[in-house]
Write a protein that holds these residues in place. Structure first.
Motif, mmCIF file in Angstrom:
data_model
loop_
_atom_site.group_PDB
_atom_site.id
_atom_site.type_symbol
_atom_site.label_atom_id
_atom_site.label_comp_id
_atom_site.label_asym_id
_atom_site.label_seq_id
_atom_site.Cartn_x
_atom_site.Cartn_y
_atom_site.Cartn_z
ATOM 1 N N LYS A 186 0.835 -1.209 0.000
ATOM 2 C CA LYS A 186 0.000 0.000 0.000
ATOM 3 C C LYS A 186 0.873 1.265 0.000
ATOM 4 O O LYS A 186 0.539 2.271 -0.612
ATOM 5 N N LEU A 187 1.979 1.179 0.710
ATOM 6 C CA LEU A 187 2.846 2.343 0.877
ATOM 7 C C LEU A 187 3.598 2.669 -0.410
ATOM 8 O O LEU A 187 3.772 3.834 -0.766
ATOM 9 N N ILE A 188 4.043 1.638 -1.133
ATOM 10 C CA ILE A 188 4.934 1.873 -2.274
ATOM 11 C C ILE A 188 4.196 1.881 -3.609
ATOM 12 O O ILE A 188 4.516 2.656 -4.496
ATOM 13 N N ASP A 189 3.192 1.007 -3.748
ATOM 14 C CA ASP A 189 2.527 0.874 -5.042
ATOM 15 C C ASP A 189 1.395 1.896 -5.171
ATOM 16 O O ASP A 189 0.282 1.665 -4.709
ATOM 17 N N SER A 190 1.679 2.994 -5.842
ATOM 18 C CA SER A 190 0.683 4.067 -5.935
ATOM 19 C C SER A 190 -0.542 3.623 -6.738
ATOM 20 O O SER A 190 -1.622 4.177 -6.592
ATOM 21 N N LYS A 191 -0.381 2.602 -7.589
ATOM 22 C CA LYS A 191 -1.525 2.145 -8.394
ATOM 23 C C LYS A 191 -2.358 1.079 -7.683
ATOM 24 O O LYS A 191 -3.331 0.575 -8.234
ATOM 25 N N SER A 192 -1.954 0.700 -6.482
ATOM 26 C CA SER A 192 -2.678 -0.312 -5.692
ATOM 27 C C SER A 192 -3.082 -1.527 -6.501
ATOM 28 O O SER A 192 -4.249 -1.889 -6.539
ATOM 29 N N SER A 193 -2.124 -2.167 -7.151
ATOM 30 C CA SER A 193 -2.415 -3.385 -7.914
ATOM 31 C C SER A 193 -2.814 -4.519 -6.973
ATOM 32 O O SER A 193 -2.107 -4.835 -6.023
ATOM 33 N N GLN A 194 -3.992 -5.118 -7.248
ATOM 34 C CA GLN A 194 -4.476 -6.246 -6.428
ATOM 35 C C GLN A 194 -3.523 -7.435 -6.536
ATOM 36 O O GLN A 194 -3.236 -8.112 -5.556
ATOM 37 N N LEU A 195 -3.034 -7.646 -7.772
ATOM 38 C CA LEU A 195 -2.139 -8.774 -7.998
ATOM 39 C C LEU A 195 -0.873 -8.617 -7.151
ATOM 40 O O LEU A 195 -0.441 -9.563 -6.481
ATOM 41 N N LEU A 196 -0.322 -7.411 -7.155
ATOM 42 C CA LEU A 196 0.898 -7.175 -6.391
ATOM 43 C C LEU A 196 0.647 -7.355 -4.892
ATOM 44 O O LEU A 196 1.471 -7.915 -4.172
ATOM 45 N N LEU A 197 -0.513 -6.918 -4.460
ATOM 46 C CA LEU A 197 -0.874 -7.055 -3.046
ATOM 47 C C LEU A 197 -0.895 -8.534 -2.634
ATOM 48 O O LEU A 197 -0.321 -8.918 -1.613
ATOM 49 N N VAL A 198 -1.527 -9.344 -3.470
ATOM 50 C CA VAL A 198 -1.620 -10.782 -3.173
ATOM 51 C C VAL A 198 -0.231 -11.427 -3.199
ATOM 52 O O VAL A 198 0.131 -12.209 -2.313
ATOM 53 N N LEU A 199 0.564 -11.065 -4.210
ATOM 54 C CA LEU A 199 1.919 -11.623 -4.306
ATOM 55 C C LEU A 199 2.771 -11.196 -3.109
ATOM 56 O O LEU A 199 3.578 -11.973 -2.595
ATOM 57 N N ALA A 200 2.586 -9.956 -2.659
ATOM 58 C CA ALA A 200 3.372 -9.454 -1.528
ATOM 59 C C ALA A 200 3.038 -10.229 -0.258
ATOM 60 O O ALA A 200 3.944 -10.651 0.478
ATOM 61 N N ILE A 201 1.749 -10.436 -0.020
ATOM 62 C CA ILE A 201 1.346 -11.177 1.185
ATOM 63 C C ILE A 201 1.871 -12.615 1.101
ATOM 64 O O ILE A 201 2.435 -13.146 2.056
ATOM 65 N N GLY A 202 1.734 -13.224 -0.082
ATOM 66 C CA GLY A 202 2.264 -14.581 -0.280
ATOM 67 C C GLY A 202 3.771 -14.632 -0.035
ATOM 68 O O GLY A 202 4.278 -15.559 0.605
ATOM 69 N N SER A 203 4.469 -13.603 -0.525
ATOM 70 C CA SER A 203 5.926 -13.584 -0.401
ATOM 71 C C SER A 203 6.375 -13.450 1.051
ATOM 72 O O SER A 203 7.450 -13.910 1.422
ATOM 73 N N ALA A 204 5.548 -12.811 1.872
ATOM 74 C CA ALA A 204 5.902 -12.646 3.276
ATOM 75 C C ALA A 204 5.677 -13.930 4.064
ATOM 76 O O ALA A 204 6.154 -14.077 5.186
ATOM 77 N N ILE A 205 4.947 -14.874 3.462
ATOM 78 C CA ILE A 205 4.640 -16.123 4.162
ATOM 79 C C ILE A 205 5.526 -17.269 3.648
ATOM 80 O O ILE A 205 5.890 -18.178 4.387
ATOM 81 N N VAL A 206 5.889 -17.162 2.365
ATOM 82 C CA VAL A 206 6.633 -18.231 1.693
ATOM 83 C C VAL A 206 7.915 -18.703 2.412
ATOM 84 O O VAL A 206 8.191 -19.911 2.428
ATOM 85 N N PRO A 207 8.692 -17.815 3.049
ATOM 86 C CA PRO A 207 9.921 -18.305 3.681
ATOM 87 C C PRO A 207 9.696 -19.431 4.689
ATOM 88 O O PRO A 207 10.558 -20.292 4.864
#
Ligand code: ZN
Length: 172
Positions: A16-37
């Motif tokens: 939300k802070l960085i992506d000014s276009k609020s891409s839904q896809l990016l949001l989902v990928l970001a949340i997934g990426s924070a869990i994947v490790p």
């Protein structure tokens, strides 16, 4: 790990802070990426020890993994916004290890694997470590984890999101 809620919320806020276009896809990928490790807990099933470079909080929690993972996803999904995708996904992936390094238990985080196999904690370790496995999570331990995350992750993220919300509104 902190809980998946804590990790997911930090990624949500980062996007939300960085992506000014609020891409839904990016949001989902970001949340997934924070869990994947934390898929590295599977290592225990294969008999790989905690302190092994590929053990829990090892390679998948490293800076190198965050780079490789974010570059890969941004090439697969980023289209003409690869740089923004890469930045958000790198920070989201790395935020996982950063939060883990502020938890009260387990071993430290192998930020510099494969170059150096030491495990690190930050001086601040106020976030209660989350139990591995669901049954244990829905117990008193789970509640105290969530309370500590509410304090150290939830409130800061909420303040950032609220500020962002009003900053956007005032621009309209
Ligand atoms: Zn973790």
């Amino acid at each position: 790990m902190a809980s998946i809620f804590g990790h997911g919320l930090v990624a949500y806020t980062t996007s939300k802070l960085i992506d000014s276009k609020s891409s839904q896809l990016l949001l989902v990928l970001a949340i997934g990426s924070a869990i994947v490790p934390d898929l590295d807990v599977l290592a225990f099933k294969f008999g790989i020890s905690y302190s092994h470079p590929f053990g829990h909080r090892g390679f998948t929690h490293s800076i190198l993994f965050a780079i490789l993972w974010s570059v890969l996803l941004s090439f697969l999904f980023g289209k003409n916004r690869k740089l923004i995708f890469a930045i958000v996904l790198f920070l989201s992936t790395l935020s996982h290890g950063v939060l883990d390094a502020m938890t009260s238990g387990g071993r430290g985080v192998g930020f510099f694997i494969p170059f150096e196999n030491s495990r690190y904690f930050f001086p601040f370790r106020g976030i209660k470590v989350s139990p591995i496995g669901m049954e244990k999570f829905f117990s008193e331990w789970g509640i105290s984890v969530l309370l500590s995350e509410l304090k150290y992750i939830g409130i800061p993220c909420f303040l950032i999101l609220i500020t962002l919300h009003f900053a956007k509104k005032s621009k309209l």
